[in-house]
Design a protein around this motif. Structure first.
Motif, short mmCIF file in Angstrom:
data_model
loop_
_atom_site.label_atom_id
_atom_site.label_comp_id
_atom_site.label_asym_id
_atom_site.label_seq_id
_atom_site.Cartn_x
_atom_site.Cartn_y
_atom_site.Cartn_z
N HIS A 12 1.39 -1.45 -0.20
CA HIS A 12 0.09 0.20 0.20
C HIS A 12 0.77 1.14 0.44
N SER A 149 -6.04 0.74 4.41
CA SER A 149 -5.11 -0.83 5.47
C SER A 149 -4.08 0.37 5.94
N ARG A 150 -2.96 -0.08 6.43
CA ARG A 150 -1.97 0.68 6.58
C ARG A 150 -1.02 0.99 5.79
N LEU A 167 -3.59 10.81 6.56
CA LEU A 167 -3.39 9.82 7.40
C LEU A 167 -2.55 9.66 8.42
N GLN A 170 -2.69 5.07 9.69
CA GLN A 170 -2.31 4.36 8.70
C GLN A 170 -0.25 4.91 8.34
#
Lengths: 207, 207
Positions: A12, A149-150, A167, A170
């Motif tokens: 990610h 997500s992270r 974020l 995250q």
């Protein structure tokens, strides 16, 4: 240009496409005119991430902080985000627009993407996002960005070495790569540089 | 060496003193032996910050993630934090130790500093700190680190370009300066470089 993919690839990646206003000023344009030139590079960015098999990407559109800027800027960055999101939604992506959609600053055209729509690489576009708005979700249950997500890697254009509210939860373990070029001057090689650098970082997560 | 103070000075600086283990390995020592060499530089750091009028500093001691490391390391970094904190507490500082003090990983010697003690520059030492532990406070009221203010600048030693869970809420707008040297090789000039760089950053806070 070939994109190097051997070795550890982030699952990610977060992108902070900064420098649109400085890019415009450097070309004798009005500050607000820069945002429109940031849309096309966004398509190229997604295309590259799809090709190298990134599962999820998060892109900083605009924040609640940003909406305090002059109306001409606000309208321009809002339009750029709408144009970008609506075009991306027509492609093979799972699009989620993350931000306070109860505010009048949230574009009506994007309301349906406040829940993830479509299939393919997960693309999270932060629109009228606020880190306090996000964390306030914890008071009654979970992060408002709970479907994000992270992050493994964050790439920021425009030279700033900070997260600017991106974020925060995250981002806790993310490696942060900064590119001095302004976002409208995006080059595919930037991603290659970021991935090459990322492979050289150790990942202990504090352990 | 003179410390340059003309121009914008950060009110609150965070310090991530990373690289103790790599420093030890590079000298043929055991990994865990590096931490003891990180104590003395900490005193120098506080001294400099006091002299240039910094109001508050936060120092990353160890985290709940870190306590998963082998016992020899855990004992060494814990001892280094205790030695550092107890010595600092004897000087003109307002010391706060921030971390989960209900856990057996939290040194008993530091429990009294879980509430700020003393007068002078605010020194926040993160000991058995966890970003999740911190944020979980929001579920019932406020951050567990609520007595730690927003950070203007974060300085990290050891080359890593990430926050590693360091005060995620206070870090949202912080400028992040990375020094490649390992923490035990701290030099006062590092602070000078960080402050010089900080003065060159624009501070819009998204507005």
């Amino acid at each position: 240009m070939s994109i190097t993919t051997n070795g550890r690839v982030p699952r990610h990646i977060g992108f902070i496409p900064d420098g649109n206003r400085r890019w415009a000023l450097a070309r004798g344009l009005g500050k607000q005119e820069g945002y429109a030139f940031g849309v096309e590079p966004g398509f190229a960015l997604i295309d590259i991430c799809q090709k190298i098999g990134i599962e999820e990407i998060s892109i900083y559109g605009f924040t609640q902080d940003n909406t305090r800027r002059p109306a001409t800027q606000r309208e321009s960055f809002s339009k750029a985000c709408i144009d970008f999101a609506l075009a991306v939604a027509q492609t093979d992506v799972a699009l989620l627009v993350v931000g306070d959609d109860e505010s009048r600053m949230f574009p009506a055209e994007l309301k349906r993407y406040a829940r993830r729509q479509g299939k393919g690489i997960k693309v999270n576009l932060l629109v009228n996002y606020g880190w306090e708005w996000d964390l306030n979700g914890l008071k009654t249950g979970e992060l408002r960005s709970h479907d994000v997500s992270r992050l493994d890697l964050i790439v920021r254009w425009g030279g700033g070495r900070r997260l600017s509210g991106f974020l925060p939860v995250q981002s806790v373990y993310a490696d942060i790569f900064v590119i001095d070029a302004y976002w409208p001057d995006f080059e595919p090689s930037h991603i290659n540089e970021a991935l090459k650098w990322f492979r050289q970082q150790d990942r202990t997560l504090g352990g």
